[in-house]
Design an enzyme around this catalytic site. Structure first.
Site, mmCIF file in Angstrom:
data_model
loop_
_atom_site.group_PDB
_atom_site.id
_atom_site.type_symbol
_atom_site.label_atom_id
_atom_site.label_comp_id
_atom_site.label_asym_id
_atom_site.label_seq_id
_atom_site.Cartn_x
_atom_site.Cartn_y
_atom_site.Cartn_z
ATOM 1 C CB SER A 145 -0.965 -0.035 1.188
ATOM 2 O OG SER A 145 -1.945 0.970 1.079
ATOM 3 C CG ASP A 301 -5.652 0.615 -0.735
ATOM 4 O OD1 ASP A 301 -4.833 1.566 -0.741
ATOM 5 O OD2 ASP A 301 -5.658 -0.269 0.142
#
Length: 539
Positions: A145, A301
């Site tokens: 991430s 995301d």
């Protein structure tokens, strides 16, 4: 705050990419060392090859464990696999494909050898399983991430398309550590040959019209800027602009595994966090060039929303605006569909939900809690305070069951196009109706024993009756929405709250706090929160 926070990264800040990749193959972890064993947090296994925490040994074992897990669950369909732009992602993908090939698993990689955002992979899984095949698909997302460039990450998404639950991740992690302890003798690996492909980008972008009103955006003529922050969405944004004929500029199309173009985050590290003013400093320099400007992290995301009048929005503020807008502009959504929030998200969302007459579904930290509601439509929007969210298609069916920073960024453009106001202006209107909360997260030092105790604490252990001059109304160790353990505690009054949770990576516990009575009151809440938690741990 580091003295250089928000400043351009220098040569001395950058990782040595060849050394990082060499360490991936050369270093062998010792799984008796907790820092080197496989451990799945809320978003998979993460670590650096330089620390013997993300190496070929790990990925061989984790992939073999996933193969065995999916077999135990009767999952026989294709496995969608995608990587982000971190330097360790490509070698990890190669390793994973070797194991999948040797075990006879049908793996689908990107057709153009492109990077794959987390939401595009979730979308692919859901699309396949919705199509009525006789088997079910699942997936692997290779990403840490927004973590610094030295890190790698590896995450499993089962057939529902979202993050695996703790039962699955615990099984996979335990089995992987068993395999490593046995020197991976039971791991099957072979050179991949004839790997199948899938057009993640094309399928995802073509389907966006089912969730975003592009006609309104195009008609408005608003100028949109999108900065992928060197992440996996980099080639998606231009295709979105071309497909839907909107005025969208990719602000920075550069991909650099060292992320030398980034500005340093609050602690002086390179971190692709689109909700951080320091990490987004270079993006913010363009805020007056567009009607709306957005950023995404490395796997897309998460979202960051920048307006010309307000700068970078606090994630909680945009979540509240998005909820207010969506639940009044999606007529096909069920009137019974709830609003999902994590229990450390702003109480502004509670007040918006009440004004809309909608049920609030408050769950522990972790997007996995929203998966079931998004799948069956009982929750139309699920959002986290850390700038991660997803919502249903316009017809009320599931879009993704993992966080989707791309659709949240596009939603900001739709909001401007339809309302004629920026999300910042709309949030100001919400504060006029419901008050203006002040929200902050701070860390407090804790030993490993204290962190373990905090993770198991119950509301009954909190003996205080007041918080910052107000009576305590609730002491929560289970989430109101689903009764799941919080892994900490939340204390609530009429105008404030705090939540304390142990960090999964550092010897601290996190204190989230909010007050509708101003900054001074928030400071009082934070100070008393530490005393209350310390007393509970000591007692």
């Amino acid at each position: 705050m580091n003295a250089r926070a928000g400043q351009q990264a220098q040569e001395s800040d950058l990782i040595d990419v060849p050394a990082l990749i060499a360490a991936y193959y050369a270093l062998v972890p010792d799984v008796t060392n907790p820092d080197q064993k496989v451990a799945f947090g809320t978003s998979g296994h993460r670590g650096s090859s330089l620390d013997s925490a993300f190496n070929e040994t790990h990925i061989l074992a984790i992939t073999q464990a996933i193969v065995e897990y999916r077999a135990s669950q009767g999952i026989t369909g294709p496995l969608f696999i995608g990587k982000d732009t971190h330097a360790l992602s490509r070698p990890a993908e190669t390793t994973a494909l070797e194991v999948l090939e040797a075990n006879g698993v049908r793996a689908l990689v990107d057709e153009f050898d492109d990077f794959v955002p987390t939401p595009a992979l979730s979308h692919a899984i859901i699309s396949y399983n919705r199509a009525g095949h006789d088997d079910q698909a699942d997936g692997i997302v290779i990403t840490p991430s927004h973590n610094p460039p030295r890190d790698g990450g590896f995450k499993y998404n089962p057939p529902h398309g979202g993050p695996a639950d703790s039962d699955a991740t615990s099984w996979i992690a335990n089995r992987a550590n068993e395999l490593i302890a046995n020197e991976n003798r039971d791991v099957k690996a072979a050179e991949p040959s004839g790997v199948e492909t899938y057009d993640y980008r094309g399928e995802y972008v073509a389907d966006l019209a089912t969730i975003i009103d592009f006609d309104a955006i195009k008609k408005s003529g608003i100028r949109i800027g999108a900065d992928p922050l060197g992440g996996a969405s980099v080639h998606y944004w231009q295709l979105i602009a071309d497909t839907y004929g909107i005025d969208l500029t990719v602000v920075n199309p550069v991909v650099d595994p060292a992320w030398g173009f980034m500005t340093l985050d609050w602690d002086g590290k390179i971190r692709m966090d689109p909700s951080s003013p320091s990490a987004m400093a270079s993006v913010l320099s363009h805020k007056d060039d567009f009607d709306i400007l957005t950023g995404n992290d490395a796997d897309a995301d998460r979202h960051g929303i920048v307006t010309p009048d307000g700068g970078l929005m606090n994630p909680n503020h945009f979540l509240a605006v998005a909820i207010q807008y969506l639940y009044t502009h999606r007529p096909q959504w069920s009137e019974d569909a709830a609003i999902g929030k994590t229990l450390v998200s702003s109480t502004m969302i509670d007040r918006v939900a009440e004004s809309l007459g909608r049920r609030l579904w408050e769950v522990p930290v972790g997007f996995k809690w929203f998966v079931s509601g998004l799948i069956d439509g009982s929750v139309a929007f699920g959002g986290e305070e850390s700038a991660g969210a997803s919502f249903l298609r316009r017809d009320g069916t599931a879009w993704t069951t993992d966080k989707d920073g791309i659709i949240l960024a596009l939603l900001a453009s739709e909001i401007v196009a339809v309302t004629g106001k920026t999300p910042s202006q709309l949030y100001a209107e919400l504060t006029e109706k419901f008050g203006a909360p002040v929200y902050e997260r701070v860390d407090a030092v804790a030993t490993k024993a204290q962190k373990a105790a905090l993770g198991k604490i119950t509301g009954a252990a909190i003996t205080a009756t007041e918080l910052a001059g107000e009576p305590i109304l609730a002491r929560l160790s289970e989430a109101p929405g689903n009764g799941a353990a919080v892994g900490g505690v939340k204390v609530v009054t009429d105008n404030a709250w705090f939540a304390a949770r142990p960090s999964g990576t550092e010897d601290v516990y996190k204190i989230y706090a909010e007050s509708f009575r101003g900054t001074e009151h928030l400071r009082q809440v934070q100070a008393e929160a530490k005393l209350i938690v310390d007393a509970a741990l000591a007692g």
